[in-house]
Enzyme design. Structure first.
Site, PDB file in Angstrom:
ATOM      1  N   GLY A 131     -17.695   9.224 -22.312  1.00  0.00           N
ATOM      2  CA  GLY A 131     -18.248  10.073 -20.859  1.00  0.00           C
ATOM      3  C   GLY A 131     -17.174  10.718 -21.316  1.00  0.00           C
ATOM      4  N   GLU A 243     -21.653  24.091 -15.066  1.00  0.00           N
ATOM      5  CA  GLU A 243     -22.940  22.266 -14.338  1.00  0.00           C
ATOM      6  C   GLU A 243     -21.189  22.622 -12.835  1.00  0.00           C
ATOM      7  OE1 GLU A 243     -24.851  20.809 -14.180  1.00  0.00           O
ATOM      8  OE2 GLU A 243     -24.108  18.867 -13.965  1.00  0.00           O
ATOM      9  N   GLY A 356     -28.039   2.758  13.280  1.00  0.00           N
ATOM     10  CA  GLY A 356     -28.922   1.936  12.235  1.00  0.00           C
ATOM     11  C   GLY A 356     -29.941   2.509  11.308  1.00  0.00           C
TER      12      GLY A 356
HETATM   13  C1  LIG Z   1     -27.078  10.382 -12.727  1.00  0.00           C
HETATM   14  C2  LIG Z   1     -26.647  11.196 -14.010  1.00  0.00           C
HETATM   15  C3  LIG Z   1     -27.120  12.153 -15.006  1.00  0.00           C
HETATM   16  C4  LIG Z   1     -26.582  12.319 -16.005  1.00  0.00           C
HETATM   17  N1  LIG Z   1     -27.113  13.339 -16.741  1.00  0.00           N
HETATM   18  C5  LIG Z   1     -26.435  13.540 -17.760  1.00  0.00           C
HETATM   19  C6  LIG Z   1     -26.317  14.492 -19.151  1.00  0.00           C
HETATM   20  O1  LIG Z   1     -27.512  15.021 -18.537  1.00  0.00           O
HETATM   21  N2  LIG Z   1     -26.055  14.804 -20.098  1.00  0.00           N
HETATM   22  C7  LIG Z   1     -25.202  14.247 -20.458  1.00  0.00           C
HETATM   23  O2  LIG Z   1     -24.614  14.023 -21.368  1.00  0.00           O
HETATM   24  N3  LIG Z   1     -24.128  13.410 -19.428  1.00  0.00           N
HETATM   25  C8  LIG Z   1     -24.831  12.644 -18.460  1.00  0.00           C
HETATM   26  N4  LIG Z   1     -24.684  11.805 -17.944  1.00  0.00           N
HETATM   27  C9  LIG Z   1     -23.562  11.476 -18.007  1.00  0.00           C
HETATM   28  C10 LIG Z   1     -22.066  11.843 -17.236  1.00  0.00           C
HETATM   29  O3  LIG Z   1     -21.687  12.348 -17.275  1.00  0.00           O
HETATM   30  C11 LIG Z   1     -21.027  10.425 -17.530  1.00  0.00           C
HETATM   31  O4  LIG Z   1     -21.671   9.559 -16.918  1.00  0.00           O
HETATM   32  C12 LIG Z   1     -19.287  10.850 -17.667  1.00  0.00           C
HETATM   33  O5  LIG Z   1     -18.817  11.924 -17.462  1.00  0.00           O
HETATM   34  C13 LIG Z   1     -18.152   9.719 -16.559  1.00  0.00           C
HETATM   35  O6  LIG Z   1     -18.964   8.765 -18.295  1.00  0.00           O
HETATM   36  P1  LIG Z   1     -18.469   7.547 -18.506  1.00  0.00           P
HETATM   37  O7  LIG Z   1     -19.596   7.487 -17.601  1.00  0.00           O
HETATM   38  O8  LIG Z   1     -19.129   7.168 -20.296  1.00  0.00           O
HETATM   39  O9  LIG Z   1     -17.335   6.795 -17.358  1.00  0.00           O
HETATM   40  P2  LIG Z   1     -15.931   6.470 -18.492  1.00  0.00           P
HETATM   41  O10 LIG Z   1     -16.096   7.795 -19.378  1.00  0.00           O
HETATM   42  O11 LIG Z   1     -16.515   5.043 -18.588  1.00  0.00           O
HETATM   43  O12 LIG Z   1     -14.935   6.633 -16.782  1.00  0.00           O
HETATM   44  C14 LIG Z   1     -15.226   5.256 -15.795  1.00  0.00           C
HETATM   45  C15 LIG Z   1     -13.991   5.401 -15.306  1.00  0.00           C
HETATM   46  O13 LIG Z   1     -12.846   5.266 -16.073  1.00  0.00           O
HETATM   47  C16 LIG Z   1     -12.090   7.030 -15.527  1.00  0.00           C
HETATM   48  N5  LIG Z   1     -12.064   7.622 -16.528  1.00  0.00           N
HETATM   49  C17 LIG Z   1     -12.162   7.473 -17.533  1.00  0.00           C
HETATM   50  N6  LIG Z   1     -11.159   8.063 -18.480  1.00  0.00           N
HETATM   51  C18 LIG Z   1      -9.646   8.569 -17.948  1.00  0.00           C
HETATM   52  C19 LIG Z   1      -8.699   9.366 -17.799  1.00  0.00           C
HETATM   53  N7  LIG Z   1      -8.160   9.618 -19.488  1.00  0.00           N
HETATM   54  N8  LIG Z   1      -7.592   9.037 -16.930  1.00  0.00           N
HETATM   55  C20 LIG Z   1      -8.163   8.710 -15.681  1.00  0.00           C
HETATM   56  N9  LIG Z   1      -9.205   8.069 -15.256  1.00  0.00           N
HETATM   57  C21 LIG Z   1     -10.640   8.291 -16.184  1.00  0.00           C
HETATM   58  C22 LIG Z   1     -13.061   7.684 -15.204  1.00  0.00           C
HETATM   59  O14 LIG Z   1     -13.234   9.431 -14.375  1.00  0.00           O
HETATM   60  C23 LIG Z   1     -14.320   6.765 -14.130  1.00  0.00           C
HETATM   61  O15 LIG Z   1     -13.777   6.613 -13.309  1.00  0.00           O
HETATM   62  C24 LIG Z   1     -25.113  12.017 -16.565  1.00  0.00           C
HETATM   63  C25 LIG Z   1     -24.882  10.532 -15.633  1.00  0.00           C
HETATM   64  C26 LIG Z   1     -25.482  10.106 -14.562  1.00  0.00           C
HETATM   65  C27 LIG Z   1     -24.857   9.367 -13.620  1.00  0.00           C
END
Ligand SMILES: Cc1cc2nc3c(=O)[nH]c(=O)nc-3n(C[C@H](O)[C@H](O)[C@H](O)COP(=O)(O)OP(=O)(O)OC[C@H]3O[C@@H](n4cnc5c(N)ncnc54)[C@H](O)[C@@H]3O)c2cc1C
Length: 398
Positions: A131, A243, A356
């Site tokens: 992500g 974006e 509420g």
């Molecule tokens: C409703 C929704 C729609 C979405 N739509 C799309 C889409 O259309 N296309 C697409 O490709 N993706 C999409 N996403 C995915 C979204 O871009 C990712 O969820 C987001 O980038 C975070 O990645 P992750 O969920 O893997 O979290 P992780 O990367 O696992 O992060 C978990 C936590 O760790 C923190 N973290 C991670 N790495 C670091 C670092 N190096 N330093 C400090 N903190 C860190 C993060 O900030 C977070 O708090 C969507 C997500 C949602 C919820």
């Protein structure tokens, strides 16, 4: 930059607001409850010209620029966040990189039906293990017996359950495993080997379907590559600038909706013999909401204006901020970080002021509160935005 609306802007904003008030707003609750956006929403927004605002005239758009686009985006977000997200994923996340990096054939194949709302697109970057850490993508298009076969999985993808087309980021490998790096592929979702998961259950934006895409030996071709082989990462990072601007508009529009709802409520709700806005604690919360909304809105408009300058002068322009050059990646990260933090706080105040009632689904602020959390996660989390800004700031200090 001149912050005054031109007559043309005013007319455009009034017309678009009237449209959203009549055609979008009244359906927002139903969309949230049913977990589904009517296809007609895509078409109506297309007919209204919303989807073509950043599309050049030669491809059927109006090319009105980023500033005017964010005016419209703010209004749409005010009326329905789910519609904002799904239409944005289709026309913005998939459509805009295609317009920038696609060949004429690719543009002609995908853009007209995306922009008319006849087909729906999505952008597949995120995977179960990638992500924030985009470079850890495991999806791979590998040559085997002369064919290029795509295997992998994408998750949390906006519109995946309803998408006709997808831009998919995957590593490009030769038969011997030699990698050319991340590459963006344009794919129809009815291609053999592509399958979709069920819509995922979410805390907010329930009407905008989110889900998984699976690729099992999907045959892809060099003609499906967006831009060049190995340039996928750069294309996606470029898409993320837009974006983040768009998410800034989403946050600002949501704050406007919170303010409107809360002003109305605090005027009519009386406690201890007077309307609640006359209690100082409530008045201070309202003041706090207004300040956060206006500060974010100014940053949003200035960033959109910079992006217009940047595109019209073919990337040669250097904006300055206190004498330092402004880098647009950092600026859009700053915008999203600030607007999404403020918007979450503003939504919280809106619910608090409703008491509420704010916890009840029949009040709009309950939905806004659930929906807004995406601002701090989608398009890169707040922690990642801060890293981008810090990195850019360190370059200035050096
Ligand atoms: C409703 C929704 C729609 C979405 N739509 C799309 C889409 O259309 N296309 C697409 O490709 N993706 C999409 N996403 C995915 C979204 O871009 C990712 O969820 C987001 O980038 C975070 O990645 P992750 O969920 O893997 O979290 P992780 O990367 O696992 O992060 C978990 C936590 O760790 C923190 N973290 C991670 N790495 C670091 C670092 N190096 N330093 C400090 N903190 C860190 C993060 O900030 C977070 O708090 C969507 C997500 C949602 C919820």
């Amino acid at each position: 930059m001149n912050f005054e609306y031109t007559e043309d802007d005013k007319k455009f904003i009034e017309e678009f607001r009237r449209f959203c008030e009549k055609e979008i707003g009244p359906f927002a609750e139903e969309i949230d409850e049913k977990g589904e956006i009517p296809r007609s929403h895509f078409k109506k927004l297309a007919d209204m010209g919303y989807t073509g605002m950043l599309v050049p005239e030669e491809f059927g758009g109006t090319n009105l620029g980023y500033l005017k686009t964010v005016y419209a985006q703010e209004i749409l977000a005010e009326y329905c966040g789910a519609t904002f997200f799904s239409v944005g994923a289709s026309c913005g996340l998939m459509g805009l990189p295609l317009l920038e990096f696609g060949t004429k054939e690719q543009i002609q194949k995908y853009i007209p039906s995306l922009m008319s709302g006849e087909k729906i697109g999505c952008l597949g970057v995120t995977e179960p293990d990638a992500g924030s850490d985009v470079a850890n993508i495991k999806s791979v298009a590998r040559r085997k017996n002369g064919k290029l076969l795509l295997n992998g999985q994408k998750t949390y993808i906006t519109n995946a359950p309803i998408a006709d087309f997808a831009t998919v980021l995957a590593d490009y490998q030769e038969e011997d495993g030699k990698s050319y790096g991340l590459t963006a592929f344009l794919i129809e979702t009815n291609r053999k080997g592509v399958s979709k998961g069920k819509p995922m259950k979410k805390m907010g934006l329930k009407g905008s379907p989110t889900g998984e895409l699976f690729f099992e030996d999907v045959e892809v071709y060099d003609s499906d590559i967006l831009g060049r082989r190995g340039r996928g990462f750069m294309i996606i990072m470029d898409a993320f600038n837009r974006e983040r601007l768009s998410l800034g508009a989403y946050c600002v529009g949501t704050m406007a909706a919170c303010l409107a709802e809360t002003r109305k409520f605090s005027r009519t709700r009386k406690t201890f013999g007077r309307p609640i806005y006359k209690h100082q604690s409530v008045a201070f919360m309202l003041a706090d909401m207004l300040i956060k909304y206006e500060a974010s809105r100014v940053l949003l408009h200035e960033t959109a204006w910079m992006m217009d300058e940047y595109s019209s002068k073919k990337k040669s322009v250097k904006h300055t901020h206190n004498g330092y050059p402004v880098d647009l990646t950092s600026r859009t990260a700053e915008l999203k970080l600030m607007a999404s933090t403020y918007a979450r706080e503003v939504c919280n105040n809106a619910v608090q002021i409703h008491g509420g009632a704010g916890y009840m689904e029949e009040y709009k602020v309950a939905r806004l509160y659930r929906d807004i959390k995406i601002g701090e996660i989608g398009g890169g989390t707040s922690e990642i935005q801060k890293q981008i800004v810090a990195h850019s700031e360190a370059k200035r200090i050096k």
